[in-house]
Scaffold this active site. Sequence first.
Site, mmCIF file in Angstrom:
data_model
loop_
_atom_site.group_PDB
_atom_site.id
_atom_site.type_symbol
_atom_site.label_atom_id
_atom_site.label_comp_id
_atom_site.label_asym_id
_atom_site.label_seq_id
_atom_site.Cartn_x
_atom_site.Cartn_y
_atom_site.Cartn_z
ATOM 1 N N ILE A 282 0.845 -1.188 0.000
ATOM 2 C CA ILE A 282 0.000 0.000 0.000
ATOM 3 C C ILE A 282 0.883 1.241 0.000
ATOM 4 O O ILE A 282 1.868 1.304 0.745
ATOM 5 C CB ILE A 282 -0.857 0.004 1.294
ATOM 6 C CG1 ILE A 282 -1.754 -1.244 1.340
ATOM 7 C CG2 ILE A 282 -1.669 1.294 1.423
ATOM 8 C CD1 ILE A 282 -2.259 -1.581 2.713
ATOM 9 N N CYS A 283 0.526 2.233 -0.820
ATOM 10 C CA CYS A 283 1.159 3.549 -0.707
ATOM 11 C C CYS A 283 0.083 4.598 -0.934
ATOM 12 O O CYS A 283 -1.098 4.320 -0.792
ATOM 13 C CB CYS A 283 2.355 3.700 -1.645
ATOM 14 S SG CYS A 283 1.920 3.826 -3.376
ATOM 15 N N ARG A 284 0.497 5.818 -1.299
ATOM 16 C CA ARG A 284 -0.496 6.883 -1.433
ATOM 17 C C ARG A 284 -1.361 6.684 -2.669
ATOM 18 O O ARG A 284 -2.566 6.819 -2.635
ATOM 19 C CB ARG A 284 0.225 8.239 -1.504
ATOM 20 C CG ARG A 284 -0.709 9.426 -1.395
ATOM 21 C CD ARG A 284 0.086 10.720 -1.450
ATOM 22 N NE ARG A 284 0.675 10.918 -2.769
ATOM 23 C CZ ARG A 284 0.070 11.563 -3.768
ATOM 24 N NH1 ARG A 284 -1.124 12.088 -3.594
ATOM 25 N NH2 ARG A 284 0.658 11.696 -4.936
#
Length: 101
Positions: free
Chosen positions: A65-67
């Site tokens: 998960i990232c932005r």
Amino acid sequence: MDNIETITTDELQEKLEAGEKLELVDVREDEEVAEGMIPGARHIRMGTIPENLDKFDKDTEYIFICRSGGRSHNVCLYLQDQGYKVRNMVGGMMNWSGETK
């Protein structure tokens, strides 16, 4: 070869709400995760993934998960090359409508 498995934010939310035990790894920077992470996710910054390989198990699938889904995709490419099972959460936290903590 860029065939990384993906999961949408909605699919992930459904799995979590169904009580599935998933390995979530948030690779954003400290100040980003301070704004909220998906409950149960572990925070390992993208830049520190190589030195944290001992925290991963090759028999387990991890969801990254990232932005927005870009950095986590790069982490997936790297780890897949190393022989790990990975999945990228497309759309990232910008797309996440579930709870955060």
